[in-house]
Motif scaffolding. Structure first.
Motif, PDB file in Angstrom:
ATOM      1  N   PRO A   4       0.808  -1.227   0.000  1.00 45.00           N
ATOM      2  CA  PRO A   4       0.000   0.000   0.000  1.00 45.00           C
ATOM      3  C   PRO A   4       0.843   1.280   0.000  1.00 45.00           C
ATOM      4  O   PRO A   4       0.396   2.318  -0.470  1.00 45.00           O
ATOM      5  CB  PRO A   4      -0.828  -0.078   1.276  1.00 45.00           C
ATOM      6  N   GLU A   5       2.072   1.218   0.505  1.00 46.94           N
ATOM      7  CA  GLU A   5       2.918   2.416   0.577  1.00 46.94           C
ATOM      8  C   GLU A   5       3.772   2.598  -0.669  1.00 46.94           C
ATOM      9  O   GLU A   5       4.357   3.651  -0.860  1.00 46.94           O
ATOM     10  CB  GLU A   5       3.793   2.355   1.821  1.00 46.94           C
ATOM     11  N   SER A   6       3.878   1.581  -1.509  1.00 47.86           N
ATOM     12  CA  SER A   6       4.606   1.704  -2.774  1.00 47.86           C
ATOM     13  C   SER A   6       3.722   2.438  -3.767  1.00 47.86           C
ATOM     14  O   SER A   6       2.499   2.385  -3.685  1.00 47.86           O
ATOM     15  CB  SER A   6       4.988   0.326  -3.311  1.00 47.86           C
ATOM     16  N   SER A   7       4.350   3.139  -4.719  1.00 49.84           N
ATOM     17  CA  SER A   7       3.560   3.938  -5.657  1.00 49.84           C
ATOM     18  C   SER A   7       4.241   3.995  -7.023  1.00 49.84           C
ATOM     19  O   SER A   7       5.428   3.737  -7.154  1.00 49.84           O
ATOM     20  CB  SER A   7       3.388   5.354  -5.122  1.00 49.84           C
ATOM     21  N   VAL A   8       3.449   4.357  -8.034  1.00 45.17           N
ATOM     22  CA  VAL A   8       3.950   4.537  -9.392  1.00 45.17           C
ATOM     23  C   VAL A   8       3.361   5.825  -9.939  1.00 45.17           C
ATOM     24  O   VAL A   8       2.164   6.080  -9.803  1.00 45.17           O
ATOM     25  CB  VAL A   8       3.543   3.358 -10.310  1.00 45.17           C
ATOM     26  N   SER A   9       4.212   6.658 -10.545  1.00 44.89           N
ATOM     27  CA  SER A   9       3.766   7.906 -11.165  1.00 44.89           C
ATOM     28  C   SER A   9       4.383   7.973 -12.560  1.00 44.89           C
ATOM     29  O   SER A   9       5.596   7.897 -12.707  1.00 44.89           O
ATOM     30  CB  SER A   9       4.210   9.105 -10.333  1.00 44.89           C
ATOM     31  N   VAL A  10       3.536   8.108 -13.577  1.00 50.42           N
ATOM     32  CA  VAL A  10       4.005   8.119 -14.962  1.00 50.42           C
ATOM     33  C   VAL A  10       3.551   9.404 -15.638  1.00 50.42           C
ATOM     34  O   VAL A  10       2.397   9.801 -15.535  1.00 50.42           O
ATOM     35  CB  VAL A  10       3.448   6.899 -15.737  1.00 50.42           C
ATOM     36  N   SER A  11       4.493  10.073 -16.335  1.00 50.66           N
ATOM     37  CA  SER A  11       4.173  11.248 -17.139  1.00 50.66           C
ATOM     38  C   SER A  11       4.674  10.992 -18.558  1.00 50.66           C
ATOM     39  O   SER A  11       5.200   9.924 -18.852  1.00 50.66           O
ATOM     40  CB  SER A  11       4.815  12.503 -16.544  1.00 50.66           C
ATOM     41  N   ALA A  12       4.539  11.979 -19.416  1.00 50.03           N
ATOM     42  CA  ALA A  12       4.940  11.812 -20.817  1.00 50.03           C
ATOM     43  C   ALA A  12       6.429  11.507 -20.965  1.00 50.03           C
ATOM     44  O   ALA A  12       6.833  10.784 -21.875  1.00 50.03           O
ATOM     45  CB  ALA A  12       4.584  13.066 -21.604  1.00 50.03           C
ATOM     46  N   HIS A  13       7.280  12.030 -20.090  1.00 51.49           N
ATOM     47  CA  HIS A  13       8.729  11.880 -20.252  1.00 51.49           C
ATOM     48  C   HIS A  13       9.424  11.269 -19.039  1.00 51.49           C
ATOM     49  O   HIS A  13      10.650  11.311 -18.966  1.00 51.49           O
ATOM     50  CB  HIS A  13       9.355  13.242 -20.544  1.00 51.49           C
TER      51      HIS A  13
END
Length: 91
Positions: A4-13
């Motif tokens: 639950p504390e791990s995360s993923v954030s994706v943007s264009a670059h």
């Protein structure tokens, strides 16, 4: 790892993966592996004093060194690591 504390954030670059250690885990992470296929993973080291020393040690003396060559190697200390910079002191 704690899911639950791990995360993923994706943007264009860019892509950022945030990992959290389980409560019983201690110590610094030395390295991680990544890739599209488990048979072709690439390994990367986290920035730490030991990893910087090891990397620069092989850069200054790629083959087995004599004792005198090891004594001439600079003292390298990681002073600060942040998102946008790293401070290293070399003596």
């Amino acid at each position: 790892l704690v899911s639950p504390e791990s995360s993923v954030s994706v943007s264009a670059h860019n892509a950022v993966v945030g990992l959290a250690k389980a409560p019983g885990s201690t110590g610094l992470w030395e390295k991680f592996s990544f890739g599209l296929d488990p048979s072709a993973l690439q390994e990367r080291l986290f920035v730490s004093e030991e990893n910087v020393d090891g990397f620069l040690g092989t850069a200054f003396c790629p083959s087995p060194c004599s004792q005198s060559a090891l004594e001439r190697q600079p003292l390298i200390e990681v002073l600060d690591v942040s998102e946008d910079r790293i401070q290293i002191r070399v003596e």
